[in-house]
Design a protein around this motif. Structure first.
Motif, PDB file in Angstrom:
ATOM      1  N   MET A  94      13.379  -1.946 -47.564  1.00 26.74           N
ATOM      2  CA  MET A  94      13.520  -0.559 -47.987  1.00 26.74           C
ATOM      3  C   MET A  94      13.390  -0.510 -49.502  1.00 26.74           C
ATOM      4  O   MET A  94      13.712  -1.475 -50.196  1.00 26.74           O
ATOM      5  CB  MET A  94      14.879   0.002 -47.547  1.00 26.74           C
ATOM      6  CG  MET A  94      15.187  -0.206 -46.076  1.00 26.74           C
ATOM      7  SD  MET A  94      16.888   0.225 -45.609  1.00 26.74           S
ATOM      8  CE  MET A  94      16.737   1.995 -45.399  1.00 26.74           C
ATOM      9  N   GLY A  95      12.930   0.617 -50.024  1.00 27.93           N
ATOM     10  CA  GLY A  95      12.823   0.743 -51.469  1.00 27.93           C
ATOM     11  C   GLY A  95      11.874   1.845 -51.883  1.00 27.93           C
ATOM     12  O   GLY A  95      11.127   2.391 -51.065  1.00 27.93           O
ATOM     13  N   ILE A  96      11.930   2.165 -53.166  1.00 25.79           N
ATOM     14  CA  ILE A  96      11.014   3.127 -53.776  1.00 25.79           C
ATOM     15  C   ILE A  96       9.995   2.310 -54.555  1.00 25.79           C
ATOM     16  O   ILE A  96      10.300   1.753 -55.612  1.00 25.79           O
ATOM     17  CB  ILE A  96      11.772   4.093 -54.706  1.00 25.79           C
ATOM     18  CG1 ILE A  96      12.826   4.868 -53.915  1.00 25.79           C
ATOM     19  CG2 ILE A  96      10.806   5.059 -55.388  1.00 25.79           C
ATOM     20  CD1 ILE A  96      13.739   5.718 -54.780  1.00 25.79           C
ATOM     21  N   VAL A  97       8.786   2.203 -54.030  1.00 23.91           N
ATOM     22  CA  VAL A  97       7.800   1.275 -54.577  1.00 23.91           C
ATOM     23  C   VAL A  97       6.403   1.884 -54.556  1.00 23.91           C
ATOM     24  O   VAL A  97       6.140   2.852 -53.843  1.00 23.91           O
ATOM     25  CB  VAL A  97       7.788  -0.046 -53.774  1.00 23.91           C
ATOM     26  CG1 VAL A  97       9.126  -0.761 -53.884  1.00 23.91           C
ATOM     27  CG2 VAL A  97       7.451   0.213 -52.305  1.00 23.91           C
ATOM     28  N   THR A  98       5.517   1.279 -55.325  1.00 23.34           N
ATOM     29  CA  THR A  98       4.110   1.667 -55.262  1.00 23.34           C
ATOM     30  C   THR A  98       3.468   0.995 -54.051  1.00 23.34           C
ATOM     31  O   THR A  98       4.041   0.072 -53.465  1.00 23.34           O
ATOM     32  CB  THR A  98       3.364   1.231 -56.534  1.00 23.34           C
ATOM     33  OG1 THR A  98       3.357  -0.208 -56.602  1.00 23.34           O
ATOM     34  CG2 THR A  98       4.028   1.800 -57.785  1.00 23.34           C
ATOM     35  N   GLN A  99       2.270   1.432 -53.706  1.00 21.16           N
ATOM     36  CA  GLN A  99       1.592   0.841 -52.552  1.00 21.16           C
ATOM     37  C   GLN A  99       1.309  -0.641 -52.785  1.00 21.16           C
ATOM     38  O   GLN A  99       1.438  -1.460 -51.862  1.00 21.16           O
ATOM     39  CB  GLN A  99       0.284   1.583 -52.268  1.00 21.16           C
ATOM     40  CG  GLN A  99      -0.389   1.166 -50.966  1.00 21.16           C
ATOM     41  CD  GLN A  99       0.483   1.441 -49.754  1.00 21.16           C
ATOM     42  OE1 GLN A  99       0.863   2.578 -49.504  1.00 21.16           O
ATOM     43  NE2 GLN A  99       0.813   0.397 -48.994  1.00 21.16           N
ATOM     44  N   ASP A 100       0.927  -0.997 -54.005  1.00 19.51           N
ATOM     45  CA  ASP A 100       0.667  -2.409 -54.309  1.00 19.51           C
ATOM     46  C   ASP A 100       1.935  -3.241 -54.143  1.00 19.51           C
ATOM     47  O   ASP A 100       1.894  -4.361 -53.609  1.00 19.51           O
ATOM     48  CB  ASP A 100       0.134  -2.559 -55.737  1.00 19.51           C
ATOM     49  CG  ASP A 100      -1.304  -2.080 -55.872  1.00 19.51           C
ATOM     50  OD1 ASP A 100      -1.973  -1.913 -54.832  1.00 19.51           O
ATOM     51  OD2 ASP A 100      -1.754  -1.860 -57.020  1.00 19.51           O
ATOM     52  N   GLU A 101       3.067  -2.709 -54.612  1.00 22.32           N
ATOM     53  CA  GLU A 101       4.333  -3.425 -54.456  1.00 22.32           C
ATOM     54  C   GLU A 101       4.700  -3.554 -52.982  1.00 22.32           C
ATOM     55  O   GLU A 101       5.194  -4.602 -52.543  1.00 22.32           O
ATOM     56  CB  GLU A 101       5.449  -2.688 -55.202  1.00 22.32           C
ATOM     57  CG  GLU A 101       5.357  -2.767 -56.709  1.00 22.32           C
ATOM     58  CD  GLU A 101       6.442  -1.958 -57.395  1.00 22.32           C
ATOM     59  OE1 GLU A 101       7.025  -2.453 -58.378  1.00 22.32           O
ATOM     60  OE2 GLU A 101       6.708  -0.817 -56.953  1.00 22.32           O
ATOM     61  N   THR A 156       3.488   6.820 -56.814  1.00 19.27           N
ATOM     62  CA  THR A 156       2.292   6.438 -57.556  1.00 19.27           C
ATOM     63  C   THR A 156       2.685   5.580 -58.764  1.00 19.27           C
ATOM     64  O   THR A 156       3.836   5.624 -59.217  1.00 19.27           O
ATOM     65  CB  THR A 156       1.547   7.682 -58.058  1.00 19.27           C
ATOM     66  OG1 THR A 156       2.375   8.366 -59.019  1.00 19.27           O
ATOM     67  CG2 THR A 156       1.221   8.622 -56.899  1.00 19.27           C
ATOM     68  N   PRO A 157       1.738   4.818 -59.309  1.00 20.51           N
ATOM     69  CA  PRO A 157       2.031   4.061 -60.530  1.00 20.51           C
ATOM     70  C   PRO A 157       2.505   4.960 -61.672  1.00 20.51           C
ATOM     71  O   PRO A 157       3.349   4.555 -62.471  1.00 20.51           O
ATOM     72  CB  PRO A 157       0.685   3.400 -60.858  1.00 20.51           C
ATOM     73  CG  PRO A 157       0.022   3.241 -59.520  1.00 20.51           C
ATOM     74  CD  PRO A 157       0.404   4.482 -58.756  1.00 20.51           C
ATOM     75  N   GLN A 158       1.977   6.184 -61.744  1.00 18.73           N
ATOM     76  CA  GLN A 158       2.408   7.099 -62.803  1.00 18.73           C
ATOM     77  C   GLN A 158       3.859   7.514 -62.615  1.00 18.73           C
ATOM     78  O   GLN A 158       4.627   7.606 -63.578  1.00 18.73           O
ATOM     79  CB  GLN A 158       1.513   8.342 -62.822  1.00 18.73           C
ATOM     80  CG  GLN A 158       1.836   9.311 -63.966  1.00 18.73           C
ATOM     81  CD  GLN A 158       1.672   8.669 -65.331  1.00 18.73           C
ATOM     82  OE1 GLN A 158       0.624   8.099 -65.637  1.00 18.73           O
ATOM     83  NE2 GLN A 158       2.711   8.733 -66.159  1.00 18.73           N
ATOM     84  N   GLN A 159       4.260   7.763 -61.366  1.00 19.68           N
ATOM     85  CA  GLN A 159       5.662   8.094 -61.100  1.00 19.68           C
ATOM     86  C   GLN A 159       6.575   6.935 -61.487  1.00 19.68           C
ATOM     87  O   GLN A 159       7.664   7.147 -62.026  1.00 19.68           O
ATOM     88  CB  GLN A 159       5.855   8.436 -59.622  1.00 19.68           C
ATOM     89  CG  GLN A 159       5.362   9.811 -59.219  1.00 19.68           C
ATOM     90  CD  GLN A 159       5.538  10.062 -57.733  1.00 19.68           C
ATOM     91  OE1 GLN A 159       5.001   9.336 -56.898  1.00 19.68           O
ATOM     92  NE2 GLN A 159       6.298  11.085 -57.388  1.00 19.68           N
ATOM     93  N   LEU A 160       6.120   5.731 -61.213  1.00 20.71           N
ATOM     94  CA  LEU A 160       6.911   4.555 -61.575  1.00 20.71           C
ATOM     95  C   LEU A 160       7.038   4.438 -63.086  1.00 20.71           C
ATOM     96  O   LEU A 160       8.122   4.170 -63.614  1.00 20.71           O
ATOM     97  CB  LEU A 160       6.259   3.295 -61.004  1.00 20.71           C
ATOM     98  CG  LEU A 160       6.973   1.972 -61.308  1.00 20.71           C
ATOM     99  CD1 LEU A 160       8.378   1.971 -60.739  1.00 20.71           C
ATOM    100  CD2 LEU A 160       6.166   0.796 -60.753  1.00 20.71           C
TER     101      LEU A 160
END
Length: 238
Positions: free
Chosen positions: A177-184, A209-213
């Protein structure tokens, strides 16, 4: 005392006064400089501290508190309802709830589902309960070991920030579980799948998205980091 001598004395006193004032000014400037430096250090420490708090968990403080509340309410109600029948564990991340463990009958499994679904602010529920006997202490210890190995693998992987993931293992199945990008998300699933003893990996990620991260870590996010995310990519099977 001649007038010339008197004049010299006045000049000496004036120069002494200037030197004293100059030294006082230097001392004052040094004090100001030290204060400014100390201020920089304090601000730097605060900035580092703030970053550490953000980096520890990608959920907002409110979301973390909500998850703790959901877990407490769910576990308490389940324990009261089952009265020792079964071994049920509840984990909530960003208001997505994972239920793992064992119950003796399908009826108990459905009862647990209803209890968790009725708790306020629960967004979704993945009921991965297995109908069957409780796991043994040895099996539970093995699951704990797998979780530790997966965590260690995430720490070793330079592409992953291990604290962004919540890892749960039940009967050899690893739930992420987690808040992650698709690559992660892809990298974490691949790494976990390669850990010895892992039977299957089930992901319950909130994809950003990477921008959100980037916004999350720079403190410029315009909205709380509680994205809608995506449903589990691979459903758990008993």
């Amino acid at each position: 005392m001649t007038s010339r001598t008197h004049t010299r004395l006045k000049m000496m006193r004036f120069n002494a006064t200037r030197m004293t004032a100059s030294r006082a000014g230097l001392v004052l400037m040094a004090a100001v400089a030290v204060t400014q430096l100390q201020g920089c250090f304090v601000l730097g420490a605060a900035a580092v501290g703030g970053t550490a708090l953000v980096a520890t968990d990608r959920r907002t403080a409110g979301a973390q508190l909500e998850d703790q509340t959901i877990q407490f309410k769910a576990q308490t109600q389940i324990d009261n309802a089952l009265r020792g029948n079964g071994n049920v564990n509840v984990n909530s991340y960003n208001q997505q709830v994972l239920i793992t463990g064992q119950v003796p009958t399908e009826a108990y499994k459905q009862q647990v589902q209803q209890i968790v679904s009725s708790i306020p602010n629960v967004k979704s529920v993945l009921n991965a309960l297995v109908v069957g006997p409780n796991s043994t202490l040895s099996e539970q210890a093995h699951d704990t070991l797998i979780t530790s190995l997966v965590r260690a693998s995430f720490i070793d992987d330079k592409q992953l920030y291990s604290q962004a993931f919540k890892i749960t293992t039940s009967e050899g199945v690893v739930y992420l579980m987690g808040i992650v990008t698709q690559d992660e998300a892809d990298q974490a699933a691949a790494v976990a799948s390669g850990v010895s003893g892992v039977k299957k990996v089930v992901t319950m990620f909130n994809i950003i998205t990477p921008q959100q991260l980037q916004d999350m870590y720079s403190g410029t996010a315009k909205t709380p980091i509680t994205p809608q995310g995506t449903p589990p990519t691979s459903p758990a099977s008993p």
